[in-house]
Write a protein that holds these residues in place. Structure first.
Motif, PDB file in Angstrom:
ATOM      1  N   ALA A   1       0.810  -1.228   0.033  1.00 51.18           N
ATOM      2  CA  ALA A   1       0.158  -0.068   0.156  1.00 51.18           C
ATOM      3  C   ALA A   1       0.972   1.373  -0.087  1.00 51.18           C
ATOM      4  N   PHE A   2       2.099   1.216   0.618  1.00 51.77           N
ATOM      5  CA  PHE A   2       2.987   2.444   0.793  1.00 51.77           C
ATOM      6  C   PHE A   2       4.403   2.454  -0.485  1.00 51.77           C
ATOM      7  N   GLY A   3       4.321   1.284  -1.093  1.00 49.54           N
ATOM      8  CA  GLY A   3       5.350   1.097  -2.101  1.00 49.54           C
ATOM      9  C   GLY A   3       6.544   0.514  -1.321  1.00 49.54           C
ATOM     10  N   PRO A   4       7.731   0.698  -2.022  1.00 47.42           N
ATOM     11  CA  PRO A   4       8.956  -0.028  -1.648  1.00 47.42           C
ATOM     12  C   PRO A   4       9.687   0.613  -0.510  1.00 47.42           C
ATOM     13  N   VAL A   5       9.126   0.735   0.866  1.00 51.81           N
ATOM     14  CA  VAL A   5       9.811   1.513   1.615  1.00 51.81           C
ATOM     15  C   VAL A   5      10.496   0.659   2.707  1.00 51.81           C
ATOM     16  N   ARG A   6      11.504   1.264   3.316  1.00 47.45           N
ATOM     17  CA  ARG A   6      12.294   0.237   4.543  1.00 47.45           C
ATOM     18  C   ARG A   6      11.412   0.756   5.507  1.00 47.45           C
ATOM     19  N   PRO A   7      11.322  -0.147   6.612  1.00 48.58           N
ATOM     20  CA  PRO A   7      11.876  -1.427   6.649  1.00 48.58           C
ATOM     21  C   PRO A   7      11.467  -2.612   5.824  1.00 48.58           C
ATOM     22  N   LYS A  42      -6.079 -11.096   1.856  1.00 49.38           N
ATOM     23  CA  LYS A  42      -7.050 -11.117   2.788  1.00 49.38           C
ATOM     24  C   LYS A  42      -6.986 -10.283   3.837  1.00 49.38           C
ATOM     25  N   ILE A  43      -5.907  -9.490   3.987  1.00 49.96           N
ATOM     26  CA  ILE A  43      -5.380  -8.821   5.214  1.00 49.96           C
ATOM     27  C   ILE A  43      -5.383  -7.438   4.788  1.00 49.96           C
ATOM     28  N   ALA A  44      -6.081  -6.535   5.261  1.00 46.18           N
ATOM     29  CA  ALA A  44      -5.934  -5.012   4.890  1.00 46.18           C
ATOM     30  C   ALA A  44      -4.863  -4.191   5.315  1.00 46.18           C
ATOM     31  N   ALA A  45      -4.054  -3.582   4.573  1.00 49.25           N
ATOM     32  CA  ALA A  45      -3.055  -2.669   5.056  1.00 49.25           C
ATOM     33  C   ALA A  45      -3.372  -1.841   5.963  1.00 49.25           C
TER      34      ALA A  45
END
Length: 124
Positions: A1-7, A42-45
């Motif tokens: 949902a938030f893109g390729p972010v760390r961690p 099946k699991i919401a972000a």
């Protein structure tokens, strides 16, 4: 949902490697398992990166406790080594990464992290 972010990007790659180790042990022992993830989609972000990091920290604490209960019951030396390594990764790498994220209020810190962008979670 938030893109390729760390961690998250680093930990996702680490979890893929961990799953591969566990699958190899299960294959060796003739234990069957679902090839597909039944929870995918099946699991919401969580609503924010901060909430995601808080949930990640809670999940790692639960994982560490699960390994504490499970490890004394393992007789196979290879499985014991695998699960001990996975617990160590949860305790020494994943949990601290999520805790840093929480401490920053969900903001990602500078740089590539300990894995220098390779998702390895340790210096090379």
């Amino acid at each position: 949902a938030f893109g390729p972010v760390r961690p998250f990007v680093n930990i996702i790659e680490a979890e893929r490697r961990h799953a591969g180790r566990v699958k190899a042990d299960m294959d060796r022992l003739g234990i069957t398992y679902d090839r597909d993830n039944p929870y995918l989609g099946k699991i919401a972000a969580p609503s924010s990166l901060l909430a995601a990091c808080e949930q990640g920290a809670e999940a790692e604490i639960e994982n560490i406790a699960l390994y504490d209960r499970l490890l004394p019951t393992i007789e196979d030396a290879t499985v014991l080594a695998t699960l001990t390594a996975l617990q160590r990764a949860s305790r020494e790498q994943h949990l601290p990464a999520f805790e840093r994220c929480v401490a920053r209020g969900g903001e990602m810190g500078p740089g590539q992290g300990r894995g220098q962008g390779r998702g390895r979670g340790r210096s090379q």
